[in-house]
Design a protein around this motif. Structure first.
Motif, PDB file in Angstrom:
ATOM      1  N   ASN A  53     -10.445  30.501   8.542  1.00  0.00           N
ATOM      2  CA  ASN A  53     -11.439  31.579   8.463  1.00  0.00           C
ATOM      3  C   ASN A  53     -11.122  32.457   7.263  1.00  0.00           C
ATOM      4  N   ALA A  54     -11.895  33.517   7.100  1.00  0.00           N
ATOM      5  CA  ALA A  54     -11.783  34.337   5.894  1.00  0.00           C
ATOM      6  C   ALA A  54     -10.429  35.009   5.751  1.00  0.00           C
ATOM      7  N   LYS A  55      -9.727  35.187   6.870  1.00  0.00           N
ATOM      8  CA  LYS A  55      -8.466  35.924   6.817  1.00  0.00           C
ATOM      9  C   LYS A  55      -7.228  35.078   7.074  1.00  0.00           C
ATOM     10  N   HIS A  56      -7.394  33.948   7.731  1.00  0.00           N
ATOM     11  CA  HIS A  56      -6.224  33.164   8.119  1.00  0.00           C
ATOM     12  C   HIS A  56      -6.449  31.671   7.875  1.00  0.00           C
ATOM     13  N   CYS A  57      -5.371  31.017   7.486  1.00  0.00           N
ATOM     14  CA  CYS A  57      -5.375  29.552   7.390  1.00  0.00           C
ATOM     15  C   CYS A  57      -4.079  29.079   8.032  1.00  0.00           C
ATOM     16  N   ARG A  58      -4.205  28.565   9.237  1.00  0.00           N
ATOM     17  CA  ARG A  58      -3.029  28.093   9.967  1.00  0.00           C
ATOM     18  C   ARG A  58      -3.092  26.576  10.045  1.00  0.00           C
ATOM     19  N   VAL A  59      -1.919  25.933  10.028  1.00  0.00           N
ATOM     20  CA  VAL A  59      -1.872  24.480   9.998  1.00  0.00           C
ATOM     21  C   VAL A  59      -0.997  23.934  11.122  1.00  0.00           C
ATOM     22  N   ASP A  60      -1.210  22.684  11.414  1.00  0.00           N
ATOM     23  CA  ASP A  60      -0.321  21.921  12.298  1.00  0.00           C
ATOM     24  C   ASP A  60       0.446  20.929  11.426  1.00  0.00           C
ATOM     25  N   ILE A  61       1.772  20.932  11.557  1.00  0.00           N
ATOM     26  CA  ILE A  61       2.601  20.024  10.771  1.00  0.00           C
ATOM     27  C   ILE A  61       2.525  18.623  11.375  1.00  0.00           C
ATOM     28  N   LEU A  62       2.181  17.655  10.546  1.00  0.00           N
ATOM     29  CA  LEU A  62       2.083  16.265  10.984  1.00  0.00           C
ATOM     30  C   LEU A  62       3.317  15.455  10.626  1.00  0.00           C
ATOM     31  N   GLU A  63       3.928  15.811   9.491  1.00  0.00           N
ATOM     32  CA  GLU A  63       5.055  15.023   8.995  1.00  0.00           C
ATOM     33  C   GLU A  63       5.801  15.858   7.957  1.00  0.00           C
ATOM     34  N   GLN A  64       7.101  15.641   7.851  1.00  0.00           N
ATOM     35  CA  GLN A  64       7.867  16.289   6.796  1.00  0.00           C
ATOM     36  C   GLN A  64       8.913  15.327   6.253  1.00  0.00           C
ATOM     37  N   TRP A  65       9.250  15.489   4.976  1.00  0.00           N
ATOM     38  CA  TRP A  65      10.250  14.623   4.368  1.00  0.00           C
ATOM     39  C   TRP A  65      10.841  15.308   3.136  1.00  0.00           C
ATOM     40  N   SER A  66      12.008  14.832   2.747  1.00  0.00           N
ATOM     41  CA  SER A  66      12.699  15.331   1.561  1.00  0.00           C
ATOM     42  C   SER A  66      12.740  14.208   0.538  1.00  0.00           C
ATOM     43  N   PRO A  67      11.990  14.317  -0.552  1.00  0.00           N
ATOM     44  CA  PRO A  67      11.922  13.228  -1.526  1.00  0.00           C
ATOM     45  C   PRO A  67      13.178  13.088  -2.378  1.00  0.00           C
ATOM     46  N   GLY A  68      14.010  14.123  -2.408  1.00  0.00           N
ATOM     47  CA  GLY A  68      15.188  14.078  -3.268  1.00  0.00           C
ATOM     48  C   GLY A  68      14.835  14.469  -4.692  1.00  0.00           C
ATOM     49  N   LYS A  69      15.829  14.955  -5.432  1.00  0.00           N
ATOM     50  CA  LYS A  69      15.611  15.339  -6.821  1.00  0.00           C
ATOM     51  C   LYS A  69      15.369  14.112  -7.692  1.00  0.00           C
ATOM     52  N   LEU A  70      14.644  14.331  -8.771  1.00  0.00           N
ATOM     53  CA  LEU A  70      14.394  13.260  -9.727  1.00  0.00           C
ATOM     54  C   LEU A  70      15.526  13.144 -10.737  1.00  0.00           C
ATOM     55  N   TRP A  71      16.502  14.045 -10.682  1.00  0.00           N
ATOM     56  CA  TRP A  71      17.654  13.992 -11.570  1.00  0.00           C
ATOM     57  C   TRP A  71      18.899  14.254 -10.736  1.00  0.00           C
ATOM     58  N   ASP A  72      20.032  13.656 -11.148  1.00  0.00           N
ATOM     59  CA  ASP A  72      21.234  13.719 -10.321  1.00  0.00           C
ATOM     60  C   ASP A  72      22.311  14.633 -10.905  1.00  0.00           C
ATOM     61  N   PHE A  73      21.890  15.660 -11.611  1.00  0.00           N
ATOM     62  CA  PHE A  73      22.816  16.651 -12.139  1.00  0.00           C
ATOM     63  C   PHE A  73      22.165  18.024 -12.016  1.00  0.00           C
ATOM     64  N   THR A  74      22.957  19.085 -12.162  1.00  0.00           N
ATOM     65  CA  THR A  74      22.422  20.445 -12.108  1.00  0.00           C
ATOM     66  C   THR A  74      22.193  20.949 -13.524  1.00  0.00           C
ATOM     67  N   LEU A  75      21.023  21.480 -13.779  1.00  0.00           N
ATOM     68  CA  LEU A  75      20.680  21.989 -15.104  1.00  0.00           C
ATOM     69  C   LEU A  75      20.292  23.463 -15.007  1.00  0.00           C
ATOM     70  N   HIS A  76      21.049  24.294 -15.699  1.00  0.00           N
ATOM     71  CA  HIS A  76      20.840  25.744 -15.709  1.00  0.00           C
ATOM     72  C   HIS A  76      20.741  26.181 -17.163  1.00  0.00           C
ATOM     73  N   ILE A  77      19.644  26.832 -17.507  1.00  0.00           N
ATOM     74  CA  ILE A  77      19.489  27.351 -18.860  1.00  0.00           C
ATOM     75  C   ILE A  77      19.365  28.864 -18.791  1.00  0.00           C
ATOM     76  N   ALA A  78      20.222  29.547 -19.542  1.00  0.00           N
ATOM     77  CA  ALA A  78      20.192  31.007 -19.628  1.00  0.00           C
ATOM     78  C   ALA A  78      19.696  31.371 -21.023  1.00  0.00           C
ATOM     79  N   VAL A  79      18.632  32.134 -21.088  1.00  0.00           N
ATOM     80  CA  VAL A  79      17.955  32.386 -22.358  1.00  0.00           C
ATOM     81  C   VAL A  79      17.613  33.860 -22.493  1.00  0.00           C
ATOM     82  N   ALA A  80      17.722  34.367 -23.715  1.00  0.00           N
ATOM     83  CA  ALA A  80      17.320  35.747 -23.996  1.00  0.00           C
ATOM     84  C   ALA A  80      15.800  35.783 -24.132  1.00  0.00           C
ATOM     85  N   PRO A  81      15.093  36.489 -23.250  1.00  0.00           N
ATOM     86  CA  PRO A  81      13.626  36.488 -23.282  1.00  0.00           C
ATOM     87  C   PRO A  81      13.074  36.970 -24.631  1.00  0.00           C
TER      88      PRO A  81
END
Length: 232
Positions: A53-81
């Protein structure tokens, strides 16, 4: 199938207001329609709209899964804006599409910008995560003082890309695939000599990203993409 960002879906099956309004008012989805959700923490959810409705959108969960990362390392970039935040936001969007775990904003001696609005960048990260069909939202850290940041622990290789004189091997020459990496990218005025020395003292390795002189946001994206290519 379009993805909706629902960070609290595990405990609250009502879509956030903005996502709910987009589903009901823009896409005109009705009760019973199946949609795809992500909590940004690595999980996808297949759901059916239960209340629309105009104020709410509620759902029923049918299925859930964890696809896993597409890369097997951690990448952190720190940058001066950059002074022009459009350029920083462009980097955040493209890095998320390529794949990144964390982005930090550095306050350096020669920084052109001393403040950022994390909420705006966060929206761009969410949009890029959904567009690139990922289930993990990069961690965003707001403006942090350079001295404070470089003294923090990191479980992996730590690099600093700067333009000062001295030996700076290409990152591809010293990085080993599979290693987690933290890369520091300075402002348009570069890191100060004192900042470079402090980073080296804290275990950062000087690197080059190539012969071309790059803008801040370009250098940050080159670092992100190069590490992904080296891990292919």
């Amino acid at each position: 199938m379009q993805i909706f960002y629902t960070p609290d879906i595990a405990v609250n099956t009502e879509l956030p207001d903005e996502e709910g309004q987009h589903a009901i008012r823009v896409l005109r989805l009705n009760e019973g329609a199946e949609i795809l959700l992500t909590d940004g923490k690595g999980r996808f959810y297949k759901a059916a709209i239960a209340v629309a409705n105009a104020k709410h959108c509620r759902v029923d969960i049918l299925e859930q899964w964890s696809p896993g990362k597409l890369w097997d390392f951690t990448l952190h970039i720190a940058v001066a804006p950059t002074k022009n935040m459009d350029r920083m936001e462009w980097f955040a969007e493209k890095a998320t599409e390529i794949g990144i775990d964390a982005i930090s904003c550095l306050n350096c001696r020669y920084s052109e910008r001393k403040e950022v609005k994390p909420a705006r960048i966060e929206k761009i990260l969410v949009s890029a995560m959904k567009q690139s069909q990922k289930a993990t939202l990069p961690v965003l850290t707001g403006m942090t003082d350079f001295k404070t940041f470089v003294s923090q622990p990191f479980d992996g290789r730590k690099f600093i890309a700067h333009c000062n004189e001295g030996e700076k091997p290409l990152i591809k020459k010293i990085y080993n695939p599979g290693e987690s990496a933290l890369v520091l990218i300075g402002p348009e005025g570069d890191f100060s000599p004192e900042e470079v020395a402090l980073a080296l003292h804290n275990g950062f390795e000087p690197i080059s990203l190539g012969e071309s002189r790059l803008r801040t946001e370009t250098a940050a994206l080159v670092a992100c993409h190069t590490l992904h290519v080296l891990n292919q």
